[in-house]
Design a protein around this motif. Structure first.
Motif, PDB file in Angstrom:
ATOM      1  N   LEU A 223       0.827  -1.205   0.000  1.00  0.00           N
ATOM      2  CA  LEU A 223       0.000   0.000   0.000  1.00  0.00           C
ATOM      3  C   LEU A 223       0.860   1.253   0.000  1.00  0.00           C
ATOM      4  CD1 LEU A 223      -2.762  -1.061   2.552  1.00  0.00           C
ATOM      5  CD2 LEU A 223      -3.024  -0.773   0.075  1.00  0.00           C
ATOM      6  N   GLY A 224       2.040   1.182   0.630  1.00  0.00           N
ATOM      7  CA  GLY A 224       2.933   2.327   0.662  1.00  0.00           C
ATOM      8  C   GLY A 224       3.501   2.694  -0.694  1.00  0.00           C
ATOM      9  N   VAL A 225       3.475   1.742  -1.628  1.00  0.00           N
ATOM     10  CA  VAL A 225       3.994   1.987  -2.968  1.00  0.00           C
ATOM     11  C   VAL A 225       2.879   2.060  -4.005  1.00  0.00           C
ATOM     12  CG1 VAL A 225       5.483   1.085  -4.808  1.00  0.00           C
ATOM     13  CG2 VAL A 225       6.210   0.907  -2.419  1.00  0.00           C
ATOM     14  N   PHE A 226       1.874   1.182  -3.864  1.00  0.00           N
ATOM     15  CA  PHE A 226       0.847   1.070  -4.902  1.00  0.00           C
ATOM     16  C   PHE A 226      -0.556   1.475  -4.437  1.00  0.00           C
ATOM     17  CE2 PHE A 226       4.129  -2.064  -6.020  1.00  0.00           C
ATOM     18  CZ  PHE A 226       4.398  -1.688  -7.329  1.00  0.00           C
ATOM     19  N   GLY A 227      -0.709   1.889  -3.180  1.00  0.00           N
ATOM     20  CA  GLY A 227      -2.037   2.194  -2.672  1.00  0.00           C
ATOM     21  C   GLY A 227      -2.602   3.503  -3.197  1.00  0.00           C
ATOM     22  N   ASP A 228      -3.888   3.708  -2.921  1.00  0.00           N
ATOM     23  CA  ASP A 228      -4.567   4.963  -3.250  1.00  0.00           C
ATOM     24  C   ASP A 228      -4.353   5.931  -2.091  1.00  0.00           C
ATOM     25  OD1 ASP A 228      -6.473   7.053  -3.501  1.00  0.00           O
ATOM     26  OD2 ASP A 228      -7.808   5.749  -4.659  1.00  0.00           O
ATOM     27  N   PRO A 229      -3.778   7.114  -2.337  1.00  0.00           N
ATOM     28  CA  PRO A 229      -3.523   8.058  -1.236  1.00  0.00           C
ATOM     29  C   PRO A 229      -4.768   8.403  -0.435  1.00  0.00           C
ATOM     30  CG  PRO A 229      -2.403   8.769  -3.232  1.00  0.00           C
ATOM     31  CD  PRO A 229      -3.300   7.627  -3.624  1.00  0.00           C
ATOM     32  N   ILE A 230      -5.924   8.440  -1.085  1.00  0.00           N
ATOM     33  CA  ILE A 230      -7.164   8.762  -0.374  1.00  0.00           C
ATOM     34  C   ILE A 230      -7.507   7.656   0.612  1.00  0.00           C
ATOM     35  CG2 ILE A 230      -9.644   9.138  -0.627  1.00  0.00           C
ATOM     36  CD1 ILE A 230      -9.070  10.454  -3.317  1.00  0.00           C
ATOM     37  N   ASP A 231      -7.359   6.406   0.181  1.00  0.00           N
ATOM     38  CA  ASP A 231      -7.628   5.279   1.067  1.00  0.00           C
ATOM     39  C   ASP A 231      -6.583   5.165   2.167  1.00  0.00           C
ATOM     40  OD1 ASP A 231      -9.869   4.539  -0.363  1.00  0.00           O
ATOM     41  OD2 ASP A 231      -8.792   3.113  -1.630  1.00  0.00           O
ATOM     42  N   VAL A 232      -5.325   5.321   1.802  1.00  0.00           N
ATOM     43  CA  VAL A 232      -4.235   5.131   2.756  1.00  0.00           C
ATOM     44  C   VAL A 232      -4.199   6.256   3.792  1.00  0.00           C
ATOM     45  CG1 VAL A 232      -1.721   4.980   2.975  1.00  0.00           C
ATOM     46  CG2 VAL A 232      -2.878   3.804   1.105  1.00  0.00           C
ATOM     47  N   GLY A 233      -4.634   7.450   3.403  1.00  0.00           N
ATOM     48  CA  GLY A 233      -4.663   8.566   4.344  1.00  0.00           C
ATOM     49  C   GLY A 233      -3.349   9.300   4.466  1.00  0.00           C
ATOM     50  N   LYS A 234      -2.420   9.032   3.570  1.00  0.00           N
ATOM     51  CA  LYS A 234      -1.144   9.739   3.558  1.00  0.00           C
ATOM     52  C   LYS A 234      -0.555   9.600   2.161  1.00  0.00           C
ATOM     53  CE  LYS A 234       1.411   5.738   5.383  1.00  0.00           C
ATOM     54  NZ  LYS A 234       2.317   5.264   6.447  1.00  0.00           N
ATOM     55  N   PRO A 235       0.435  10.411   1.799  1.00  0.00           N
ATOM     56  CA  PRO A 235       0.996  10.324   0.455  1.00  0.00           C
ATOM     57  C   PRO A 235       1.589   8.946   0.178  1.00  0.00           C
ATOM     58  CG  PRO A 235       1.699  12.335   1.547  1.00  0.00           C
ATOM     59  CD  PRO A 235       1.035  11.501   2.590  1.00  0.00           C
ATOM     60  N   GLU A 286       6.945  -3.047 -10.381  1.00  0.00           N
ATOM     61  CA  GLU A 286       5.890  -3.922 -10.896  1.00  0.00           C
ATOM     62  C   GLU A 286       6.397  -4.775 -12.047  1.00  0.00           C
ATOM     63  OE1 GLU A 286       1.149  -3.798 -11.822  1.00  0.00           O
ATOM     64  OE2 GLU A 286       2.251  -1.909 -11.712  1.00  0.00           O
ATOM     65  N   ALA A 287       7.148  -4.175 -12.958  1.00  0.00           N
ATOM     66  CA  ALA A 287       7.656  -4.914 -14.118  1.00  0.00           C
ATOM     67  C   ALA A 287       8.640  -6.006 -13.710  1.00  0.00           C
ATOM     68  CB  ALA A 287       8.318  -3.949 -15.099  1.00  0.00           C
ATOM     69  N   SER A 288       9.333  -5.809 -12.606  1.00  0.00           N
ATOM     70  CA  SER A 288      10.312  -6.800 -12.155  1.00  0.00           C
ATOM     71  C   SER A 288       9.669  -8.072 -11.619  1.00  0.00           C
ATOM     72  CB  SER A 288      11.182  -6.192 -11.050  1.00  0.00           C
ATOM     73  OG  SER A 288      10.458  -6.102  -9.835  1.00  0.00           O
ATOM     74  N   GLY A 289       8.381  -8.005 -11.322  1.00  0.00           N
ATOM     75  CA  GLY A 289       7.697  -9.130 -10.708  1.00  0.00           C
ATOM     76  C   GLY A 289       7.692  -9.089  -9.198  1.00  0.00           C
ATOM     77  N   ALA A 290       8.318  -8.047  -8.612  1.00  0.00           N
ATOM     78  CA  ALA A 290       8.405  -7.963  -7.153  1.00  0.00           C
ATOM     79  C   ALA A 290       7.026  -7.784  -6.512  1.00  0.00           C
ATOM     80  CB  ALA A 290       9.319  -6.815  -6.748  1.00  0.00           C
ATOM     81  N   LYS A 291       6.163  -7.002  -7.151  1.00  0.00           N
ATOM     82  CA  LYS A 291       4.821  -6.817  -6.606  1.00  0.00           C
ATOM     83  C   LYS A 291       4.067  -8.138  -6.592  1.00  0.00           C
ATOM     84  CE  LYS A 291       0.426  -4.407  -7.349  1.00  0.00           C
ATOM     85  NZ  LYS A 291      -0.376  -3.571  -8.290  1.00  0.00           N
ATOM     86  N   ALA A 292       4.084  -8.845  -7.718  1.00  0.00           N
ATOM     87  CA  ALA A 292       3.378 -10.124  -7.800  1.00  0.00           C
ATOM     88  C   ALA A 292       3.960 -11.148  -6.833  1.00  0.00           C
ATOM     89  CB  ALA A 292       3.430 -10.652  -9.231  1.00  0.00           C
ATOM     90  N   ALA A 293       5.280 -11.159  -6.689  1.00  0.00           N
ATOM     91  CA  ALA A 293       5.926 -12.114  -5.777  1.00  0.00           C
ATOM     92  C   ALA A 293       5.548 -11.815  -4.328  1.00  0.00           C
ATOM     93  CB  ALA A 293       7.438 -12.055  -5.950  1.00  0.00           C
ATOM     94  N   THR A 294       5.443 -10.538  -3.979  1.00  0.00           N
ATOM     95  CA  THR A 294       5.051 -10.169  -2.615  1.00  0.00           C
ATOM     96  C   THR A 294       3.604 -10.543  -2.356  1.00  0.00           C
ATOM     97  OG1 THR A 294       6.664  -8.359  -2.613  1.00  0.00           O
ATOM     98  CG2 THR A 294       4.907  -8.270  -0.970  1.00  0.00           C
ATOM     99  N   GLU A 295       2.747 -10.325  -3.342  1.00  0.00           N
ATOM    100  CA  GLU A 295       1.346 -10.761  -3.226  1.00  0.00           C
ATOM    101  C   GLU A 295       1.278 -12.275  -3.025  1.00  0.00           C
ATOM    102  OE1 GLU A 295      -1.379  -9.145  -2.948  1.00  0.00           O
ATOM    103  OE2 GLU A 295      -1.276  -7.212  -3.995  1.00  0.00           O
ATOM    104  N   ALA A 296       2.102 -13.010  -3.773  1.00  0.00           N
ATOM    105  CA  ALA A 296       2.107 -14.468  -3.650  1.00  0.00           C
ATOM    106  C   ALA A 296       2.565 -14.898  -2.262  1.00  0.00           C
ATOM    107  CB  ALA A 296       3.009 -15.079  -4.723  1.00  0.00           C
ATOM    108  N   LEU A 297       3.562 -14.207  -1.715  1.00  0.00           N
ATOM    109  CA  LEU A 297       4.037 -14.538  -0.373  1.00  0.00           C
ATOM    110  C   LEU A 297       2.950 -14.255   0.656  1.00  0.00           C
ATOM    111  CD1 LEU A 297       6.164 -15.404   1.634  1.00  0.00           C
ATOM    112  CD2 LEU A 297       7.139 -13.085   1.540  1.00  0.00           C
ATOM    113  N   ILE A 298       2.221 -13.167   0.477  1.00  0.00           N
ATOM    114  CA  ILE A 298       1.108 -12.875   1.385  1.00  0.00           C
ATOM    115  C   ILE A 298       0.107 -14.027   1.385  1.00  0.00           C
ATOM    116  CG2 ILE A 298      -0.940 -11.411   1.681  1.00  0.00           C
ATOM    117  CD1 ILE A 298       0.784  -9.021   0.850  1.00  0.00           C
TER     118      ILE A 298
END
Length: 334
Positions: A223-235, A286-298
């Motif tokens: 969320l700190g990298v890909f979240g919506d600022p309005i939802d997250v409540g901070k930049p 995202e292009a590196s696959g790091a986002k998808a890999a982190t989602e998979a670990l979750i």
């Protein structure tokens, strides 16, 4: 108490906090401006997940003193306020829950004092929550470990930001120590300890809480990298400008060739990055696959927590509540 594992608790915890802070204002009129800032941050939002995990850890161990455990659970929200106020200073975050950060309104010196007082008041509410001295002495060990762990985890996070590349194992340790432990595992164990839970039950809740706590922090990193600022409540993008050596960063650099790795790492942590620069780095992640890999670990961690919860020797109401809390912790958008 409503059967909803979050909403009913949220309202009751907030009632306790507002009443407690009002009492502290009367006792320490000189500290009123600091207490007002604590309440401003508390009432700006938050899901009260830490109090909820504490309460349901207690209930899972067959605890019945609702008033005392709710006060204990509420103290964890003050502990969290201490952590976020200081965290905002260290990260130079301008907002918290859609409101100006304390250091933005009053400067870092006052913000440090606000955070310090939140910690002191957390201890005050915890120690006066209403359990007997034997139970409190046993529980204080867990509470003390929780406080030490979150501070040590934040220290590791700060130190790692000044380093080059760390290992995935190190990044995961930081995630667990700076947030996962004090957000999920330790609140669960605190509640169960106050209910005099058996060693077997404590072990079962630990097996549930450890992977869930890590998944909670990994979601926070996403969320700190890909979240919506309005939802997250901070930049969004602060983690990039701060140079957080989280799992997203580590997995990204490990996927890049040496030249691209150097270029990426040299910009990750640059506070002068424009919004376009942040977008460019986000696209590399995202292009590196790091986002998808982190989602998979979750999802792997969710599976581990689910199995542990299914095997835990607890009543069905607690199992249902903890399952709902697991979804709230992992599937959140803020």
């Amino acid at each position: 108490m409503t059967t909803d594992p979050i909403l009913g608790l949220h309202a009751r915890v907030d009632e306790i906090l507002v009443a407690f802070l009002a009492d502290r204002r009367r006792a320490s009129p000189e500290a009123v401006p600091l207490i007002d800032e604590i309440e401003r941050i508390l009432t700006a939002g938050g899901k009260r997940l830490r109090p909820a995990f504490c309460y349901w850890g207690y209930r899972a161990a067959s605890g019945t003193n609702d008033e005392a455990i709710l006060k204990c659970a509420a103290s964890l929200e003050l502990l969290h306020t201490f952590a976020v106020v200081h965290d905002d200073i260290m990260d130079a975050s301008d907002e918290r829950r859609g409101e100006p950060a304390v250091h933005v309104k009053h400067g870092p010196s006052v913000a440090i004092l606000v955070g310090d007082l939140a910690l002191v008041l957390a201890d005050d509410l915890f120690m006066t929550c209403g359990f007997g001295p034997t139970d409190m002495a046993r529980a204080f060990t867990v509470y003390s470990e929780m406080r030490q762990q979150v501070i040590a985890g934040q220290f590791l996070d700060v130190m790692a930001a000044g380093q080059g590349v760390i290992t995935q194992e190190r990044a995961r340790l930081i995630a667990t120590m700076k947030s996962g432990g004090y957000s999920v595992e330790k609140p669960l164990l605190l509640g169960a300890t106050l209910a005099q839970g058996s060693p077997g039950l404590i072990a079962a809740l630990r097996a549930f809480g450890q992977p869930l706590g890590e998944a909670f922090q990994l979601r926070d990193d996403l969320l700190g990298v890909f979240g919506d600022p309005i939802d997250v409540g901070k930049p969004v993008g602060t983690d990039i400008r701060e140079g957080k050596r989280n799992l997203l960063f580590v997995k990204t650099v490990e996927s890049l060739d040496p030249e691209a790795r150097q270029a990426f790492a040299s910009r990750w942590g640059d506070r002068s990055l424009s919004a376009q620069d942040v977008d460019a780095l986000r696209n590399v992640v995202e292009a590196s696959g790091a986002k998808a890999a982190t989602e998979a670990l979750i999802e792997t961690l969710r599976g581990q927590a689910t199995e542990a919860l299914a095997a835990a020797p607890i009543d069905e109401a607690s199992r249902v509540a903890l399952s709902a809390l697991m979804s709230a912790a992992i599937d959140r958008t803020d």
